[in-house]
Design a protein around this motif. Structure first.
Motif, PDB file in Angstrom:
ATOM      1  N   TYR A 246       0.450  14.728   1.155  1.00 20.31           N
ATOM      2  CA  TYR A 246       0.063  13.533   1.912  1.00 20.31           C
ATOM      3  C   TYR A 246      -1.201  12.929   1.316  1.00 20.31           C
ATOM      4  O   TYR A 246      -1.919  13.591   0.552  1.00 20.31           O
ATOM      5  CB  TYR A 246      -0.171  13.914   3.385  1.00 20.31           C
ATOM      6  CG  TYR A 246      -0.102  12.753   4.342  1.00 20.31           C
ATOM      7  CD1 TYR A 246       1.038  11.959   4.425  1.00 20.31           C
ATOM      8  CD2 TYR A 246      -1.180  12.436   5.172  1.00 20.31           C
ATOM      9  CE1 TYR A 246       1.112  10.898   5.309  1.00 20.31           C
ATOM     10  CE2 TYR A 246      -1.111  11.375   6.069  1.00 20.31           C
ATOM     11  CZ  TYR A 246       0.035  10.610   6.125  1.00 20.31           C
ATOM     12  OH  TYR A 246       0.097   9.564   7.001  1.00 20.31           O
ATOM     13  N   ALA A 247      -1.448  11.690   1.691  1.00 21.15           N
ATOM     14  CA  ALA A 247      -2.619  10.995   1.149  1.00 21.15           C
ATOM     15  C   ALA A 247      -3.927  11.521   1.745  1.00 21.15           C
ATOM     16  O   ALA A 247      -5.003  11.227   1.252  1.00 21.15           O
ATOM     17  CB  ALA A 247      -2.485   9.498   1.399  1.00 21.15           C
TER      18      ALA A 247
ATOM     19  N   THR B  74       6.516  -1.962   5.148  1.00 19.00           N
ATOM     20  CA  THR B  74       6.971  -0.595   4.888  1.00 19.00           C
ATOM     21  C   THR B  74       5.955   0.392   5.449  1.00 19.00           C
ATOM     22  O   THR B  74       4.765   0.278   5.178  1.00 19.00           O
ATOM     23  CB  THR B  74       7.147  -0.385   3.372  1.00 19.00           C
ATOM     24  OG1 THR B  74       8.265  -1.160   2.937  1.00 19.00           O
ATOM     25  CG2 THR B  74       7.392   1.087   3.038  1.00 19.00           C
ATOM     26  N   TYR B  75       6.450   1.334   6.257  1.00 24.55           N
ATOM     27  CA  TYR B  75       5.539   2.346   6.812  1.00 24.55           C
ATOM     28  C   TYR B  75       6.038   3.758   6.570  1.00 24.55           C
ATOM     29  O   TYR B  75       5.425   4.734   7.021  1.00 24.55           O
ATOM     30  CB  TYR B  75       5.309   2.101   8.312  1.00 24.55           C
ATOM     31  CG  TYR B  75       6.527   2.313   9.185  1.00 24.55           C
ATOM     32  CD1 TYR B  75       7.510   1.325   9.296  1.00 24.55           C
ATOM     33  CD2 TYR B  75       6.716   3.495   9.895  1.00 24.55           C
ATOM     34  CE1 TYR B  75       8.637   1.523  10.086  1.00 24.55           C
ATOM     35  CE2 TYR B  75       7.835   3.692  10.689  1.00 24.55           C
ATOM     36  CZ  TYR B  75       8.785   2.705  10.775  1.00 24.55           C
ATOM     37  OH  TYR B  75       9.906   2.905  11.561  1.00 24.55           O
ATOM     38  N   GLY B  76       7.158   3.881   5.847  1.00 27.08           N
ATOM     39  CA  GLY B  76       7.687   5.196   5.519  1.00 27.08           C
ATOM     40  C   GLY B  76       8.692   5.075   4.395  1.00 27.08           C
ATOM     41  O   GLY B  76       9.101   3.968   4.036  1.00 27.08           O
ATOM     42  N   GLY B  77       9.077   6.217   3.827  1.00 30.20           N
ATOM     43  CA  GLY B  77      10.007   6.186   2.692  1.00 30.20           C
ATOM     44  C   GLY B  77      10.978   7.346   2.755  1.00 30.20           C
ATOM     45  O   GLY B  77      11.067   8.128   1.816  1.00 30.20           O
TER      46      GLY B  77
ATOM     47  N   PHE C  23       6.033  -8.480   0.819  1.00 34.57           N
ATOM     48  CA  PHE C  23       6.296  -7.063   1.030  1.00 34.57           C
ATOM     49  C   PHE C  23       4.961  -6.341   1.094  1.00 34.57           C
ATOM     50  O   PHE C  23       4.202  -6.357   0.123  1.00 34.57           O
ATOM     51  CB  PHE C  23       7.196  -6.535  -0.094  1.00 34.57           C
ATOM     52  CG  PHE C  23       8.553  -7.199  -0.058  1.00 34.57           C
ATOM     53  CD1 PHE C  23       9.612  -6.581   0.578  1.00 34.57           C
ATOM     54  CD2 PHE C  23       8.738  -8.473  -0.594  1.00 34.57           C
ATOM     55  CE1 PHE C  23      10.845  -7.215   0.665  1.00 34.57           C
ATOM     56  CE2 PHE C  23       9.964  -9.111  -0.505  1.00 34.57           C
ATOM     57  CZ  PHE C  23      11.022  -8.489   0.122  1.00 34.57           C
ATOM     58  N   VAL C  24       4.702  -5.755   2.236  1.00 32.99           N
ATOM     59  CA  VAL C  24       3.401  -5.128   2.469  1.00 32.99           C
ATOM     60  C   VAL C  24       3.612  -3.747   3.068  1.00 32.99           C
ATOM     61  O   VAL C  24       4.744  -3.348   3.375  1.00 32.99           O
ATOM     62  CB  VAL C  24       2.544  -6.002   3.410  1.00 32.99           C
ATOM     63  CG1 VAL C  24       2.274  -7.363   2.799  1.00 32.99           C
ATOM     64  CG2 VAL C  24       3.224  -6.167   4.769  1.00 32.99           C
ATOM     65  N   GLY C  25       2.532  -3.016   3.230  1.00 32.46           N
ATOM     66  CA  GLY C  25       2.621  -1.682   3.796  1.00 32.46           C
ATOM     67  C   GLY C  25       1.724  -1.545   5.019  1.00 32.46           C
ATOM     68  O   GLY C  25       0.799  -2.345   5.219  1.00 32.46           O
ATOM     69  N   TYR C  26       2.030  -0.543   5.832  1.00 27.42           N
ATOM     70  CA  TYR C  26       1.178  -0.266   6.983  1.00 27.42           C
ATOM     71  C   TYR C  26       0.939   1.230   7.069  1.00 27.42           C
ATOM     72  O   TYR C  26       1.863   2.034   6.951  1.00 27.42           O
ATOM     73  CB  TYR C  26       1.818  -0.759   8.292  1.00 27.42           C
ATOM     74  CG  TYR C  26       0.905  -0.462   9.445  1.00 27.42           C
ATOM     75  CD1 TYR C  26      -0.220  -1.244   9.640  1.00 27.42           C
ATOM     76  CD2 TYR C  26       1.105   0.638  10.265  1.00 27.42           C
ATOM     77  CE1 TYR C  26      -1.126  -0.941  10.640  1.00 27.42           C
ATOM     78  CE2 TYR C  26       0.213   0.951  11.268  1.00 27.42           C
ATOM     79  CZ  TYR C  26      -0.899   0.152  11.449  1.00 27.42           C
ATOM     80  OH  TYR C  26      -1.797   0.462  12.425  1.00 27.42           O
ATOM     81  N   TRP C  27      -0.330   1.570   7.317  1.00 25.35           N
ATOM     82  CA  TRP C  27      -0.684   2.985   7.473  1.00 25.35           C
ATOM     83  C   TRP C  27      -1.652   3.106   8.638  1.00 25.35           C
ATOM     84  O   TRP C  27      -2.764   2.587   8.573  1.00 25.35           O
ATOM     85  CB  TRP C  27      -1.319   3.499   6.177  1.00 25.35           C
ATOM     86  CG  TRP C  27      -1.501   4.988   6.130  1.00 25.35           C
ATOM     87  CD1 TRP C  27      -0.763   5.939   6.774  1.00 25.35           C
ATOM     88  CD2 TRP C  27      -2.480   5.700   5.357  1.00 25.35           C
ATOM     89  NE1 TRP C  27      -1.215   7.196   6.451  1.00 25.35           N
ATOM     90  CE2 TRP C  27      -2.263   7.088   5.587  1.00 25.35           C
ATOM     91  CE3 TRP C  27      -3.502   5.314   4.485  1.00 25.35           C
ATOM     92  CZ2 TRP C  27      -3.043   8.064   4.989  1.00 25.35           C
ATOM     93  CZ3 TRP C  27      -4.270   6.293   3.888  1.00 25.35           C
ATOM     94  CH2 TRP C  27      -4.045   7.660   4.131  1.00 25.35           C
TER      95      TRP C  27
ATOM     96  N   ARG D  67      -5.236   4.278   7.997  1.00 27.94           N
ATOM     97  CA  ARG D  67      -6.182   3.286   7.468  1.00 27.94           C
ATOM     98  C   ARG D  67      -6.603   2.311   8.560  1.00 27.94           C
ATOM     99  O   ARG D  67      -7.775   1.976   8.694  1.00 27.94           O
ATOM    100  CB  ARG D  67      -5.557   2.510   6.297  1.00 27.94           C
ATOM    101  CG  ARG D  67      -6.523   1.504   5.695  1.00 27.94           C
ATOM    102  CD  ARG D  67      -5.937   0.729   4.516  1.00 27.94           C
ATOM    103  NE  ARG D  67      -4.622   0.228   4.811  1.00 27.94           N
ATOM    104  CZ  ARG D  67      -3.514   0.648   4.233  1.00 27.94           C
ATOM    105  NH1 ARG D  67      -3.554   1.570   3.308  1.00 27.94           N
ATOM    106  NH2 ARG D  67      -2.342   0.162   4.576  1.00 27.94           N
TER     107      ARG D  67
ATOM    108  N   GLU E  13     -10.429   1.546   9.879  1.00 28.32           N
ATOM    109  CA  GLU E  13     -11.068   0.228   9.767  1.00 28.32           C
ATOM    110  C   GLU E  13     -11.314  -0.438  11.121  1.00 28.32           C
ATOM    111  O   GLU E  13     -12.065  -1.395  11.197  1.00 28.32           O
ATOM    112  CB  GLU E  13     -10.195  -0.696   8.889  1.00 28.32           C
ATOM    113  CG  GLU E  13     -10.128  -0.226   7.436  1.00 28.32           C
ATOM    114  CD  GLU E  13      -9.137  -1.010   6.579  1.00 28.32           C
ATOM    115  OE1 GLU E  13      -8.425  -1.883   7.119  1.00 28.32           O
ATOM    116  OE2 GLU E  13      -9.088  -0.745   5.358  1.00 28.32           O
TER     117      GLU E  13
END
Lengths: 364, 364
Positions: A81-82, A270-273, A293-297, A300, A304
């Motif tokens: 994981y990140a 995109t929030y998962g793969g 095309f963007v991502g969400y986490w 993060r 913030e």
């Protein structure tokens, strides 16, 4: 990620426990799942006992009530994981506790308050914890332990994805894959509550009609299998307008099919793969349809925005939706904390077909 | 797209010409490349003569000086582009003309003004045209015909992509593939003029050192082949900061390699798809790096912004850069209008290795 100071603090607490240095200890023993190495979750996690320290003036003591086992927790233990906490660490990101003791300078919390972690990688898989008062925050006391323990990851992810990327108005259409996931179930219910129409893509399976019925009962406007999506006429026939927002937790060909249904100037978040395949984006979708095309986490976003007005509104709104029965916890299995191995083994099924979330009952 | 009224108007003019209906004609004959069917450009385009009508009070007569043959023009004739004018139509989107006659009510233009088309699919491949005054706009008279004819597609695309997606400050890094394309050459020069550092990816080829030298002379900070990009240390070593903006006209694996070098919260703007492969986006780039993937299409921007302050500033700035020798036209081959077949045959090489833009000299 936890602030560096926190990681060090927690590590040192654990290490002190390992060495049975009980200089600050009192009579409370916390049982906790400690990750001592990155790797196979079953081998890497073990139950340890930690005598709790007495409180500093700014600290609170929390008795944990319920904690979830999320796929991200398993990925964290695997080291894939990140977020990579320092070893050793207590597992778990999500869970609810009750304040049972407060230090002399604590003003934000009182005994009896129900609290959630305010920082990432707080370590919810323990029966008791001592931490600074601002590392947890008070939530609506009318939420049940299961409702509270499952609200901060999946419903918040759904909430932010529906709020932050596209300005949606009543009647607009949202399309999502992995619609039976815990996030997907929140998306369906929030869409219903806010007057949006959700088009929900799921994988075909033996009990597909049963699943469709379940999602429709949650408020799904349309439920389609991947195969049905390829040939659906719901958009072409103008029965539904093209979605302005797509939510993707799968990737690969599935996401490509979702993209094909997205409207001009539509956004895919995109929030998962789950398919472990990259997103494939047709060049024409970018250039001529002006799709983005963007991502969400969630991690993060929390980092913030924690403590902001946006953040407080989100928790208030979600709690209200839960209490008003507009938002139910995901299908779940509540197991005693001592049966953590079952939860860890099943939280990250390679097929993703489990269909319910494991929640640890922390006092059993 | 041209306004519907314009398409009809132009079609009817062409049809009247085909039937030799010369009721409004005067002595000027326009030679023009008419597309009579969608398909193979060589077979679908033929030179026709049109007796020009006399002017209505709001119209101007324009003598064309130079017109480009862009890949998008060829795709339009093939019927594979997102813009499909009604058949028959005069080809060409980009070119410069000189006003040689104005109607009695014309206030915006005077004889001698140099003008560019203000609408898409205006049809620049003709020696003369009559049109409403607001279908063309005046440009800086100090631009040469070649400079003026090549400014509205490629330099404007580069300009908008550098201005509209990421707020860049002096010293920031931009990465692009297809760096030797006409847009790529503009990007390099604008980056230099604005204090940005450009990292330019090109395909390997026999004369690669010569090409690198050419691009460096234009102002390229770094030029790398696709292979060199894969192993480059310029970012890892912190010699350069990670790019916040990536520009992509290739797609496929090449774009994936560019994405890998992009910084956190970086934006990749796709404006072409030379490889004919989709963009592949790693899920982790979206979720954990918070990168976003968007598209840019000059035709849409023009449609939404034509005549705005932004639009006027852009033309002023680009003209100034050209006149100050900060921005040169792309490498090109100027051929007489009568040799249009050579230009059309070569404008869309399947290998994309032509290396220069064809410009038609309209009065030869």
């Amino acid at each position: 990620m936890a602030a560096a100071g926190m990681s060090l603090r927690r590590s040192s607490v654990i290490i002190s426990a390992l060495f049975r240095n009980a200089s600050r200890q009192n009579s409370t023993i916390s049982h906790q799942l400690v990750v001592t190495q990155y790797g196979d979750p079953i081998k890497s996690v073990s139950m340890a006992e930690e005598p709790l320290p007495s409180l500093n003036s700014n600290e609170v003591k929390v008795r944990m009530l319920a904690s979830t086992v999320n796929p991200a927790d398993i990925n964290t233990i695997q080291g894939s994981y990140a977020v990579k906490p320092n070893i050793p660490f207590v597992g778990g990101n999500e869970g609810v506790g009750e304040v049972i003791e407060v230090g002399s300078d604590v003003t934000q919390l009182k005994v009896g308050d129900k609290v959630l972690p305010a920082i990432n990688a707080w370590g919810t898989w323990r029966t008791y914890a001592v931490c600074p008062q601002n590392h947890v925050f008070k939530i609506n006391p009318n939420l049940s332990p299961v409702e509270a323990a499952t609200m901060s990851v999946n419903p918040c992810t759904a909430y932010r994805m529906l709020k932050d990327f596209v300005s949606l108005k009543s009647g607009d259409v949202v399309i999502q894959n992995g619609a039976n996931s815990a996030v997907g179930q929140s998306v369906i219910q929030m869409c219903k509550a806010w007057g949006l129409k959700s088009v929900n893509i799921v994988r075909n399976r033996p009990n597909i009609e049963e699943l469709k019925k379940e999602l429709q009962e949650l408020g799904a406007h349309v439920v389609l299998t991947e195969e049905e999506l390829r040939t659906t006429e719901v958009f072409k026939s103008k029965q539904l307008s093209r979605p302005l927002l797509g939510l993707n937790c799968v990737g690969g060909k599935n996401a490509l099919e979702v993209t094909r249904q997205l409207g001009n100037k539509g956004t895919m978040v995109t929030y998962g793969g789950m398919s472990r395949e990259p997103l494939m984006v047709p060049v024409s979708a970018l250039i001529f349809k002006d799709q983005r095309f963007v991502g969400y986490w969630m991690t993060r976003w929390n980092k913030e925005n924690q403590g902001s007005e946006n953040w407080e509104n989100m928790y208030d709104n979600i709690a209200t939706m839960i209490i008003e029965k507009k938002l139910a916890p995901p299908k779940h299995k509540l197991v005693p904390f001592t049966q953590f191995k079952e939860a860890i083994e099943n939280a990250l099924s390679p097929k993703g077909f489990i269909g319910y979330k494991y929640i640890l009952d922390m006092q059993k």
